[in-house]
Design an enzyme around this catalytic site. Structure first.
Site, PDB file in Angstrom:
ATOM      1  N   HIS A  17       0.641  -1.164  -0.146  1.00 23.41           N
ATOM      2  CA  HIS A  17      -0.236   0.024   0.023  1.00 23.41           C
ATOM      3  C   HIS A  17       0.838   1.172  -0.039  1.00 23.41           C
ATOM      4  O   HIS A  17       0.718   2.275  -0.746  1.00 23.41           O
ATOM      5  CB  HIS A  17      -1.002  -0.026   1.273  1.00 23.41           C
ATOM      6  CG  HIS A  17      -1.874  -1.047   1.157  1.00 23.41           C
ATOM      7  ND1 HIS A  17      -1.969  -1.728   2.610  1.00 23.41           N
ATOM      8  CD2 HIS A  17      -2.733  -1.485   0.458  1.00 23.41           C
ATOM      9  CE1 HIS A  17      -3.025  -2.688   2.343  1.00 23.41           C
ATOM     10  NE2 HIS A  17      -3.681  -2.610   0.755  1.00 23.41           N
ATOM     11  N   LYS A  41     -15.931  -7.989   2.980  1.00 26.79           N
ATOM     12  CA  LYS A  41     -14.678  -8.555   3.962  1.00 26.79           C
ATOM     13  C   LYS A  41     -14.965  -8.097   5.346  1.00 26.79           C
ATOM     14  O   LYS A  41     -15.735  -7.024   5.756  1.00 26.79           O
ATOM     15  CB  LYS A  41     -13.428  -7.616   3.578  1.00 26.79           C
ATOM     16  CG  LYS A  41     -12.773  -7.897   2.309  1.00 26.79           C
ATOM     17  CD  LYS A  41     -11.572  -7.185   1.923  1.00 26.79           C
ATOM     18  CE  LYS A  41     -10.820  -7.415   0.692  1.00 26.79           C
ATOM     19  NZ  LYS A  41      -9.929  -6.624   0.472  1.00 26.79           N
ATOM     20  N   ARG A  92      -1.469  -5.533  -8.944  1.00 29.20           N
ATOM     21  CA  ARG A  92      -0.328  -6.310  -8.789  1.00 29.20           C
ATOM     22  C   ARG A  92      -0.269  -7.396 -10.045  1.00 29.20           C
ATOM     23  O   ARG A  92       0.842  -7.766 -10.331  1.00 29.20           O
ATOM     24  CB  ARG A  92      -0.178  -7.110  -7.503  1.00 29.20           C
ATOM     25  CG  ARG A  92       0.213  -6.336  -6.192  1.00 29.20           C
ATOM     26  CD  ARG A  92      -0.352  -6.983  -4.920  1.00 29.20           C
ATOM     27  NE  ARG A  92      -1.901  -7.221  -5.016  1.00 29.20           N
ATOM     28  CZ  ARG A  92      -2.591  -7.524  -3.939  1.00 29.20           C
ATOM     29  NH1 ARG A  92      -1.917  -7.643  -2.851  1.00 29.20           N
ATOM     30  NH2 ARG A  92      -4.031  -7.641  -3.955  1.00 29.20           N
ATOM     31  N   SER A 129      -2.651  -7.864   2.084  1.00 33.63           N
ATOM     32  CA  SER A 129      -3.051  -7.964   3.777  1.00 33.63           C
ATOM     33  C   SER A 129      -3.791  -9.218   4.178  1.00 33.63           C
ATOM     34  O   SER A 129      -3.170  -9.631   5.341  1.00 33.63           O
ATOM     35  CB  SER A 129      -4.225  -6.832   4.189  1.00 33.63           C
ATOM     36  OG  SER A 129      -3.894  -5.747   3.843  1.00 33.63           O
TER      37      SER A 129
HETATM   38  O1  PNS Z   1      -8.781  -2.779  -0.098  1.00 30.98           O
HETATM   39  P1  PNS Z   1     -10.028  -3.081  -0.728  1.00 30.98           P
HETATM   40  O2  PNS Z   1     -10.923  -4.089   0.150  1.00 30.98           O
HETATM   41  O3  PNS Z   1     -10.252  -3.992  -2.141  1.00 30.98           O
HETATM   42  O4  PNS Z   1     -10.921  -1.578  -0.805  1.00 30.98           O
HETATM   43  C1  PNS Z   1     -12.274  -1.671  -1.305  1.00 30.98           C
HETATM   44  C2  PNS Z   1     -12.974  -0.304  -1.053  1.00 30.98           C
HETATM   45  C3  PNS Z   1     -12.889  -0.395   0.419  1.00 30.98           C
HETATM   46  C4  PNS Z   1     -12.352   0.831  -1.705  1.00 30.98           C
HETATM   47  C5  PNS Z   1     -14.518  -0.335  -1.578  1.00 30.98           C
HETATM   48  O5  PNS Z   1     -15.243  -1.719  -1.130  1.00 30.98           O
HETATM   49  C6  PNS Z   1     -15.387   0.863  -1.168  1.00 30.98           C
HETATM   50  O6  PNS Z   1     -15.013   1.818  -1.990  1.00 30.98           O
HETATM   51  N1  PNS Z   1     -16.174   0.829  -0.378  1.00 30.98           N
HETATM   52  C7  PNS Z   1     -16.629   2.119   0.340  1.00 30.98           C
HETATM   53  C8  PNS Z   1     -18.222   2.195  -0.171  1.00 30.98           C
HETATM   54  C9  PNS Z   1     -18.551   2.161  -1.548  1.00 30.98           C
HETATM   55  O7  PNS Z   1     -18.352   3.212  -2.224  1.00 30.98           O
HETATM   56  N2  PNS Z   1     -18.930   1.078  -2.183  1.00 30.98           N
HETATM   57  C10 PNS Z   1     -19.170   1.042  -3.524  1.00 30.98           C
HETATM   58  C11 PNS Z   1     -17.807   0.651  -4.283  1.00 30.98           C
HETATM   59  S1  PNS Z   1     -18.121   0.441  -6.198  1.00 30.98           S
END
Ligand code: PNS
Length: 164
Positions: A17, A41, A92, A129
């Site tokens: 990150h 998650k 990645r 992670s």
């Molecule tokens: O590290 P991750 O788990 O791949 O990140 C995913 C994350 C947290 C960026 C995504 O789930 C997110 O944007 N969550 C906030 C809520 C939201 O906007 N959801 C719509 C996503 S299209």
């Protein structure tokens, strides 16, 4: 001033990150690391802990003009509130792209925020992670994958989880 948002669940924040945040910083004036909730998650660390671990890592790397904030709701709304023009995400491999593409397209469909993808350092591409936690859970070495403070917190959080 060009502001970009680097979002993630960061459970915990890793050196992978950090590499992406560095690259995002090189493309912008200000980076906001947005600690968000991924509905798919469940996390080892609370939101407050994830914020703290990201801040510790960024502070010890001495990155300037990088802020760590909670993004509690919709990511696109957070970007609008922060005046961020773009989301920056790291890739990645192809599997990352498969996961990121639907989110990037959805975010663009519901707002005018474009997602920019940067390629992470291949030397860090084994770091995720979820794998860091799994290796630590089974007694393996995670040194060099996360900040030493994060390493200690991962070990203590996993030990506390096992006691339950
Ligand atoms: O590290 P991750 O788990 O791949 O990140 C995913 C994350 C947290 C960026 C995504 O789930 C997110 O944007 N969550 C906030 C809520 C939201 O906007 N959801 C719509 C996503 S299209």
């Amino acid at each position: 001033m060009r502001t970009v948002v680097c979002p993630g669940s960061f459970d915990p924040f890793t050196y992978g990150h950090l590499d992406v945040v560095r690259r995002a910083r090189a493309l912008s004036d200000r980076v906001i690391v947005a600690v968000a909730q991924n509905a798919a998650k469940s996390t080892l660390f609370s939101i407050a802990e994830r914020l703290e671990l990201a801040r510790i890592t960024i502070e010890s790397a001495q990155l300037t003009s990088v802020e760590v904030r909670e993004a509690p709701g919709l990511l696109t709304e957070f970007c609008a509130q922060m005046g961020a023009e773009h989301i920056v995400k790291g890739l990645r491999n192809g599997a990352d792209l498969d996961g990121e593409l639907p989110m990037a397209l959805m975010n663009r469909a519901i707002s005018n925020v474009e997602t920019l993808f940067v390629l992470g350092d291949p030397q860090l591409s084994h770091i995720a992670s979820s794998l860091v936690k799994d290796v630590a859970r089974h007694g393996g070495e995670i040194h060099g994958m996360v900040d030493p403070v994060v390493e200690a917190k991962v070990r203590s959080a996993l030990a506390a989880q096992e006691e339950k």
